[in-house]
Design an enzyme around this catalytic site. Structure first.
Site, mmCIF file in Angstrom:
data_model
loop_
_atom_site.group_PDB
_atom_site.id
_atom_site.type_symbol
_atom_site.label_atom_id
_atom_site.label_comp_id
_atom_site.label_asym_id
_atom_site.label_seq_id
_atom_site.Cartn_x
_atom_site.Cartn_y
_atom_site.Cartn_z
ATOM 1 N N HIS A 18 2.540 -1.589 9.145
ATOM 2 C CA HIS A 18 1.889 -0.895 10.237
ATOM 3 C C HIS A 18 0.712 -0.041 9.776
ATOM 4 C CE1 HIS A 18 1.380 1.106 13.998
ATOM 5 N NE2 HIS A 18 1.748 2.280 13.544
ATOM 6 N N ARG B 247 10.377 6.645 10.057
ATOM 7 C CA ARG B 247 10.113 5.210 10.072
ATOM 8 C C ARG B 247 10.657 4.479 8.851
ATOM 9 N NH1 ARG B 247 3.900 5.498 12.437
ATOM 10 N NH2 ARG B 247 4.572 6.004 14.542
#
Lengths: 224, 261, 644
Positions: free
Chosen positions: C408, C337
């Site tokens: 996130h 990510r």
């Protein structure tokens, strides 16, 4: 037996009683319709009167009559009980704007109204035919059976009576369109193979039975 | 800064919003104007705009429940223009976007209404009745640890998928809100059929449905009359077939369980 | 302060078993004499509350939601990792351990991560036994997929709603204990302070969100399972109510806060569409298994695209730059990510971003649609595609998605030792609210794993060890510390209500989020961080003099709730900036522009920064004090992460 009464007075229990009595009443409709089809026999009512005499005197039929009466009674009682419970569940403050018509069919939401129309019809119907055949004085026909046929024919020549009859059959039709398949749902009798068939059967049953009943007054009013 | 549709024009809207101070008091509809609403806003972002306006003016913002704003937590619960979660099928309030409305529209916003869902304030309602129904039996009684290997019991894919479909219920209460009878049957059936389908749910299969239905009735929800509004308004598409399964489970349990109560 | 992680002696693979043997046990008859408070009932909290209640402890569980089923764990889409090796593709506990340590850029504690990998297998068993409907193969066995760049298929999933199914499983276990009366559940109740008696956590102060009632609750131990603090950024994929208040107030009562600057930016989110934006929506990472990420090759073409002069579908294949595939041929679109996010940002910084704002890149499915058809794609990703279309009004079957990174997950959190106990005895932290397992970057499908590992399989053992050493005498709220904590809570509420300024809590929150995203987001510099620190301090001052809250405390007052949370974010934000400034290296989610390889990759400094930075609160407007827990790596070799 408290488990049984608990089960039958629970919300699903009441639905199940509605479904069972409803399907039983559907079976009555079939018998009633098939028998009454003798009205269409062009014999001056002889066959029909034999049939009605049989229905009025046979001990088995007379017993089933009581069962039928109980069927109606439970169906109506549960309907009233469910309506009360459901109205209470909805609460006192309703929606200011509610477009429930956009998410459900009219007849499904108005089974009580339809049922009431049918009940009123039923009372008139019972008084006019059943009561007078059973307790009234009907003239004998050529076979010495009580001549219910003549009473039917004369009733079906009154426009308001025909209208009431036809309207009631429309109401019954809508009642059945919801009720028939709904009964299967309430009893949990669903299956991806058979449920589509039950749905079609429900429509066909509703339309055919009600059209059959409605055909009788219309036949006598317009054609006889 | 327009998003996907550069031609979308901002909208002015009239909102008719249910305001109610608390559970004890009566509420009423109050009219508000909101201006320059972007069609790309979500419905809740439009309400954010209203609330920021109100707050700046020193008025109390409209209370409403929301959280994840991606359609899964089940918090948001607005009755919009006469429909649970608004006019879009398969959509939670938070996923409803203003492009579904037009400039000049009047939008009526109400809380879920049901005797079992009392209003906390404005548009926020108390749905703890749902929790109590789950507490009555919406689980498999296994303690942590000491369970068999996950692959010990194969489950046919079709059964697992069907159980999953039922298990996706987000517990928002739209089924109750939409139902003419304020029935919670779709909610209850989703959990009952999920666990009735899976082998893990077999042990408590009968007591589960008996207890959950008893609790459902105790909470004051209505009885299902197979109208179908619930499934039509369900944002995650829980099917009516689950209610049939629930009925079947209940009937079978009552007929065969050892429970004499 | 000496930070003792209490890592058990012995070989890595035996530590947990040994420790389980060595911990003290509470006599079964005595368990019901202990009260445990669990704050937060998401995956970590619900699983802990249920498991502790099953053991016999009296649990009081708290959630600010109207039901435990609404916790944000529910929104996790992709899946949960477990070293089951059901696919026979070479997975093992050790490999999951190694991947997690490496993925975390060597900033996590070996022993904790190894234990996580060990108990991962039990989680799947537990969830299946609860009736969680995981995806299955036609033969009836569990299905797995490869996720987030893992080289093995170890991710268990339930379509795109794994978090929901796992949470509902934990919720059902919790519900069962509520029904038994072993858990007393407090919904719509927010923890506003921790109560410490004689140096030990002994209770909390809460506010009932409906009535405003302030309550004292006492217990022998307190478990915080209150999630992450990503909402410091205002815009994130977190739910709107997700906040740091419980953890932060525990921090202010003495619990050290570790690695606050380690925030995970998720590469595949739907881009911001306007100033009104209230939150960001994640598009599952699984989309990168089949979607190809690209931007136009030239700035000029990107500009024309932004001005709507050309349509994305008109851009020819040779004019597209599939930058992840180009730069990382081995991993391609499946790089972790942090790498994917940073590269998207680089493209946009170069001026090749797309969408009206220029802050987006394309995620293109045309190839897989060609390969398996729209129906096939719909079966795999139908719900995600539908959600994308609902939000953007664009059809991803017909044109590429636009995506952009967004905050996130927060790897940082309350410092805990091997037992998940914070620096306050009797105070435990589980799930995202602790810092322990993900280092500087979390791998996909590992958050669910950690939350449930902590709650089901770690806390039940380790808290027993603490309780066994606490006399089984009833605890009450008699101690003056309760009164004092309650008075502080009341004073703060009073203060928030009485400022009567002009700016709303959201207004301040957005301003803070802007500062954090600009200077403490995907790329950080010493200069920017210093600037941010000043800006946050100014903003905090403005907050306490110009805040507007209306209504009263004694009712549902969402503005008041928000104001209190923003007040905490304004302090935590500064600590994040401090931590990022202190860490003169780049690792995982923390990218300092000064520290990068010539190719623009994160450059770690293991010699100086292979430690956990744990911060100690020293009072309002006082600089926090840094404590270091040195990380010792005995079982992995520290290497430069490379996904080329």
């Amino acid at each position: 037996m408290s488990w049984l009464s608990n089960a039958l007075t629970s919300s699903i229990g009441r639905k199940i009683i509605m479904a069972v009595t409803g399907l039983f009443l559907c079976s009555f409709l079939v018998v009633h319709l098939v028998g009454n089809l003798q009205l269409f026999k062009n014999d001056g009512g002889a066959a029909f009167n034999i049939y009605s005499h049989f229905m009025g005197t046979n001990p088995i039929i007379r017993t089933l009559e009581i069962v039928l009466l109980l069927g109606f009674a439970f169906h109506i009682y549960e309907a009233v009980a469910l309506t009360g419970k459901n109205r209470a569940a909805r609460g006192s403050q309703g929606y200011v704007v509610n477009h429930i018509e956009q998410n459900s069919p009219w007849q499904s939401r108005n089974m009580g109204l339809l049922g009431t129309v049918i009940l009123i019809f039923l009372l008139v119907h019972l008084y006019n035919f059943f009561y007078r055949a059973r307790f009234g004085e009907l003239d004998p026909d050529i076979n010495n059976n009580a001549d219910l046929y003549t009473l039917v024919v004369s009733s079906f020549h009154q426009w308001w009576y025909v209208l009431l009859y036809v309207l009631a059959q429309v109401a019954l039709c809508y009642h059945l369109i919801h009720g028939f398949k709904s009964a299967f749902q309430s009893l949990g009798l669903t299956h991806r193979k058979y449920t589509p068939f039950v749905t079609y059967l429900g429509y066909a049953f509703s339309v055919l039975v009600c059209a059959g009943f409605a055909a009788m007054p219309l036949y006598f009013f317009f054609l006889q | 800064m327009a998003g996907s549709n550069p031609n979308a024009k901002p909208m002015n809207l009239t909102l008719k919003v249910w305001r109610q101070k608390n559970r004890q008091t009566q509420g009423n509809i109050v009219d508000y104007q909101v201006r320059d609403i972007s069609p790309d806003m979500s419905f809740l972002e439009m309400l954010d705009v209203l609330n920021e306006d109100l707050l700046r003016k020193g008025e109390e913002p409209v209370a409403f429940d929301h959280d994840c704003r991606e359609g899964i937590c089940g918090s948001c619960n607005l009755f919009i223009n006469g429909r649970a979660h608004g006019p879009e099928p398969g959509t939670t309030t938070c996923q409803l976007h203003m492009r579904k409305f037009s400039d000049g529209d009047t939008i009526t916003i109400e809380p879920w209404r049901a005797e079992a869902f009392p209003v906390n304030k404005d548009l926020s309602v108390d749905r703890s009745a749902f929790d109590r129904i789950i507490q009555a039996g919406g689980y498999v009684s296994v303690n942590t640890g000491g369970v068999p290997d996950a692959n010990e019991i194969p489950i046919p894919k079709s059964i697992a998928d069907q159980a999953f479909d039922a298990a996706t219920c987000i517990g928002c209460g739209a089924c109750v809100a939409a139902c003419k009878n304020a029935s919670a049957m779709l909610f209850v059936s989703a959990k009952v059929s999920q666990l009735a389908l899976l082998p893990q749910g077999q042990v408590e299969r009968k007591t589960r449905v008996e207890n959950m239905i008893a609790q459902m009735d105790k909470e004051g929800f209505g009885a299902c009359t197979n109208i179908g509004s619930c499934a039509a308004e369900c944002p995650v598409g829980i099917s009516l077939e689950n209610i049939a399964i629930l009925n079947r489970e209940f009937l079978a349990a009552k007929a065969t369980s050892n429970n004499l109560a | 302060m000496n930070l003792d992680a209490k890592i058990p002696e012995g070989p890595l693979a035996e530590k947990w078993d040994k420790h389980k043997f060595n911990v003290k046990l509470v006599n079964p008859a005595n368990k019901r004499k202990y009260d445990v408070i669990v704050v937060g009932t998401g995956l970590a909290g619900a699983s802990a509350a249920a498991s502790l209640a099953e053991l016999g402890y009296n649990v009081k569980a708290f959630s600010f939601h109207d039901s435990p089923r609404r916790a944000h764990s529910i929104a996790a889409q992709g899946g949960i990792n477990a070293a089951k090796n059901y696919q026979n593709d070479g997975d093992s506990v050790h490999r999951l351990f190694y991947d997690t340590i490496k993925g975390g850029d060597y900033r996590a504690r070996e022993a904790n991560v190894y234990r996580l990998a060990q108990v991962s297998v039990n989680i799947i068993d537990q969830c299946v036994a609860q009736g969680v409907p995981f995806a299955r193969e036609y033969g009836g066995l569990l299905a797995n997929r490869s996720f987030g760049g893992a080289q093995v298929s170890r991710t268990f999933y339930a379509r795109g709603q794994t978090g929901q199914q796992l949470l509902l499983g934990a919720y059902s276990a919790l519900s069962r204990q509520i029904a038994y009366g072993k858990v007393k559940m407090y919904n719509r109740t927010e923890m506003l302070d921790l109560v410490i008696v004689d140096g030990q956590a002994r209770g909390i102060i809460t506010r009932n969100l409906i009535t405003g009632e302030i309550q004292q609750h006492a217990a022998h131990a307190v478990v915080l399972a209150t999630g992450g603090y990503g909402n410091v950024f205002y815009l994130s994929t977190n739910a709107k109510y997700s906040n740091a208040t419980a953890a932060w107030r525990a921090h202010k009562k003495g619990a050290l806060f570790a690695n606050p600057c380690f925030t995970q930016i998720h590469p595949t989110c739907i881009p911001v569409s306007g100033d009104y934006q209230s939150k960001l929506t994640l598009m599952s990472e699984s989309l990168r298994n089949d979607g190809r990420v690209w931007v136009p090759k030239t700035v000029e073409m990107a500009e024309r695209l932004r001005r709507n002069e050309i349509h994305v579908n008109d851009i020819k294949e040779e004019d597209r730059d599939y930058f992840l595939e180009r730069k990382y041929p081995a991993f391609g679109n499946l790089v972790p990510r942090d790498v994917a996010s940073r590269n998207a940002k680089m493209m946009c910084d170069e001026g090749r971003g797309v969408g009206a704002s220029g802050l987006a890149v394309f995620l293109d499915f045309s190839e897989i649609i060609k390969r398996i058809g729209a129906d096939g794609v719909s079966q795999k990703y139908g719900n995600l595609f539908a959600m994308y279309e609902k939000i953007t009004d664009e059809d991803p079957y017909k044109q590429p998605m636009r995506i952009y990174p967004a905050v996130h997950y927060t790897m940082g959190g309350l410092w805990v030792d091997y037992n998940l106990q914070t620096t306050v005895p009797g105070l435990y932290a589980t799930g995202e609210c602790n810092f322990s397992d993900h280092g500087a970057n979390r791998l996909g499908a590992s958050a669910l794993m950690q939350g449930l590992a902590d709650g089901y399989f770690v806390i039940p053992y380790t808290i027993g060890d603490y309780l066994a050493q606490t006399p089984p005498k009833p605890v009450t709220t008699e101690h003056p510390a309760f009164k004092e904590a309650e008075a502080n809570v009341r004073a703060q509420i009073q203060k928030l209500m009485s400022i009567n300024g002009t700016r709303t809590p959201d207004d301040f929150h957005k301003a803070l989020g802007h500062i954090m995203w600009e200077y403490c987001g995907m790329a950080r510099t010493a200069e920017g961080l210093q600037h941010a620190k000043q800006e946050i301090q100014k903003l905090r001052k403005a907050f306490w003099s110009d805040l507007k809250v209306v209504g009263v405390n004694e009712e549902l007052n969402q503005t008041l709730e928000k104001a209190a949370r923003v007040a905490d974010f304004l302090e935590l934000g500064e600590l994040m900036v401090d931590d990022a400034y202190n860490r003169n290296e780049s690792c995982g989610g923390h990218f300092r522009e000064e520290y990068q390889t010539p190719e623009g990759e994160a450059l770690r400094d293991d010699e100086h920064y292979a430690y956990v930075a744990a911060w100690e609160w020293r009072g309002e407007n006082q600089p926090e004090v840094l404590h270091k827990e040195n990380l010792v790596f005995e079982n992995v070799k520290l290497t430069q992460r490379s996904y080329k």
